[in-house]
Design an enzyme around this catalytic site. Structure first.
Site, PDB file in Angstrom:
ATOM      1  N   GLU A 162       2.943   3.844  -7.299  1.00 44.15           N
ATOM      2  CA  GLU A 162       4.080   3.665  -6.963  1.00 44.15           C
ATOM      3  C   GLU A 162       5.386   4.797  -6.376  1.00 44.15           C
ATOM      4  O   GLU A 162       5.605   5.680  -7.370  1.00 44.15           O
ATOM      5  CB  GLU A 162       4.817   2.640  -8.377  1.00 44.15           C
ATOM      6  CG  GLU A 162       4.324   1.549  -8.447  1.00 44.15           C
ATOM      7  CD  GLU A 162       4.549   0.155  -9.577  1.00 44.15           C
ATOM      8  OE1 GLU A 162       5.843   0.932  -9.829  1.00 44.15           O
ATOM      9  OE2 GLU A 162       3.798  -0.501  -9.893  1.00 44.15           O
ATOM     10  N   GLU A 206       4.958  -4.659  -1.843  1.00 43.01           N
ATOM     11  CA  GLU A 206       6.145  -5.641  -2.666  1.00 43.01           C
ATOM     12  C   GLU A 206       6.904  -5.871  -2.613  1.00 43.01           C
ATOM     13  O   GLU A 206       8.010  -5.555  -2.423  1.00 43.01           O
ATOM     14  CB  GLU A 206       5.468  -5.411  -3.985  1.00 43.01           C
ATOM     15  CG  GLU A 206       5.711  -6.391  -5.468  1.00 43.01           C
ATOM     16  CD  GLU A 206       5.111  -6.140  -6.337  1.00 43.01           C
ATOM     17  OE1 GLU A 206       4.349  -5.125  -6.277  1.00 43.01           O
ATOM     18  OE2 GLU A 206       4.802  -6.773  -7.495  1.00 43.01           O
ATOM     19  N   ASP A 247      -1.185  -1.726 -12.610  1.00 45.26           N
ATOM     20  CA  ASP A 247      -1.751  -1.669 -14.010  1.00 45.26           C
ATOM     21  C   ASP A 247      -0.865  -3.145 -14.506  1.00 45.26           C
ATOM     22  O   ASP A 247      -0.564  -2.972 -15.567  1.00 45.26           O
ATOM     23  CB  ASP A 247      -0.850  -0.034 -14.269  1.00 45.26           C
ATOM     24  CG  ASP A 247       0.261  -0.229 -13.061  1.00 45.26           C
ATOM     25  OD1 ASP A 247       0.567  -2.342 -12.841  1.00 45.26           O
ATOM     26  OD2 ASP A 247       1.142   0.027 -13.338  1.00 45.26           O
ATOM     27  N   ASP A 272      -4.238   2.496 -10.033  1.00 43.75           N
ATOM     28  CA  ASP A 272      -3.250   2.728 -10.413  1.00 43.75           C
ATOM     29  C   ASP A 272      -2.966   3.669 -11.024  1.00 43.75           C
ATOM     30  O   ASP A 272      -3.803   3.676 -12.296  1.00 43.75           O
ATOM     31  CB  ASP A 272      -2.261   1.473 -11.009  1.00 43.75           C
ATOM     32  CG  ASP A 272      -1.984   0.185 -10.288  1.00 43.75           C
ATOM     33  OD1 ASP A 272      -1.462   0.918  -9.294  1.00 43.75           O
ATOM     34  OD2 ASP A 272      -1.459  -0.654 -10.962  1.00 43.75           O
TER      35      ASP A 272
HETATM   36  O1  KIV Z   1      -0.813  -3.880 -10.573  1.00 42.19           O
HETATM   37  C1  KIV Z   1      -0.610  -4.166  -9.735  1.00 42.19           C
HETATM   38  O2  KIV Z   1      -1.649  -5.568 -10.004  1.00 42.19           O
HETATM   39  C2  KIV Z   1      -0.400  -4.134  -8.820  1.00 42.19           C
HETATM   40  C3  KIV Z   1      -0.010  -5.068  -7.487  1.00 42.19           C
HETATM   41  C4  KIV Z   1       0.518  -4.464  -5.913  1.00 42.19           C
HETATM   42  C5  KIV Z   1      -1.212  -6.531  -7.505  1.00 42.19           C
HETATM   43  O3  KIV Z   1       0.217  -2.622  -8.494  1.00 42.19           O
END
Ligand code: KIV
Length: 256
Positions: free
Chosen positions: A113, A181, A43, A82
């Site tokens: 996430e 991250e 994302d 994502d």
């Molecule tokens: O959206 C993204 O680019 C990510 C990173 C971990 C590369 O989630």
């Protein structure tokens, strides 16, 4: 040979995983030909490509659109998309519907996430057949709560333990890998050693089972890349020079 979630799991302790974002057919081709094991339709498309300040503005429709574009390049890499802001907190049919749309657009799995609080949802998705990659530590979708991007587990021992607990909770829920991250190096090491699935780091130092980068940062196409993302080429500069050279040729040679 096609990379699968099983291949990714088996890479733990045997092979460093090379992972990159891709947002369209061109970046999918570049990342695949360069040897990436996993392509993430991140994302980060919001701030990297679409001109938003951060990923909060990215919708499910945008993610489906970019996932389909990446999937049109037939890659052997595992293609992960994502789940955008807010969606994983919907009721379960809503989350499953969103993941179904991403899988039907061509993703092999999704990334969510979140930690302990989202583990029950992740477990239900995995049981429903959705391969899920976790994402702990800095969660850019929380930027409005956090007030900015920061390192996790560097100074605060409660934070260190809570991120470690997040990683273990999503592993128990059945994820096939976890992105970590902006983890302090000691936290990355502790999580990598505690997990049976690979820890894929970004801004978390070398003690991970693999690394992921935003492809535009790697290629030198980002104006202000994060400090940890060293460009391995300066394609932004080369592109401007190419346009300027062509512009000069057109101005010199076109009949008026
Ligand atoms: O959206 C993204 O680019 C990510 C990173 C971990 C590369 O989630």
């Amino acid at each position: 040979m096609k990379v699968t979630t099983k291949t990714i799991r088996q890479a733990k302790r045997t092979k460093a995983l090379v992972c990159l974002t891709a947002y369209d057919t061109v970046t999918a081709r570049i990342a695949s030909h360069g040897g990436a094991d996993l392509l993430l339709v991140g994302d980060s498309v919001g701030n990297t490509i679409l001109g938003f300040e951060n990923s909060v503005s990215v919708t499910l429709d945008m993610m489906v659109h970019h996932t389909a574009a990446v999937a049109r390049f037939k890659t052997d890499a595992l293609l992960v998309a994502d789940v955008p802001f807010g969606v994983a907190h919907d009721d379960f049919p809503g989350v499953l519907h969103a993941c179904t749309r991403l899988l039907q657009a061509g993703a092999d799995g999704v990334k969510i996430e979140g930690g302990t609080a989202l583990a029950p949802v992740i477990a239900r998705l995995v049981a429903a057949g959705v391969p899920v990659c976790g994402h702990v530590g800095l969660q850019p979708q929380q930027v409005r709560q956090l007030g900015g991007y920061k390192k996790f587990g560097a100074k605060d021992s409660a934070e260190f333990e809570s991120v470690q607990a997040d990683a273990l909770a999503v592993e128990r829920a059945g994820v096939f890998a976890i992105v970590g991250e902006m983890l302090a190096p000691a936290l990355a090491r502790a999580i990598r050693d505690a997990l049976e699935v690979p820890l894929i780091g970004i801004g978390s130092g070398p003690d991970c089972d693999g690394q992921i980068l935003v492809i535009h940062d790697l290629l030198g196409l980002t104006e202000n890349p994060p400090g940890f993302a060293k460009p391995f080429a300066e394609l932004g500069v080369a592109a401007v020079q190419a346009v300027a050279a062509w512009a000069a040729t057109v101005r010199d040679t076109s009949a008026r």
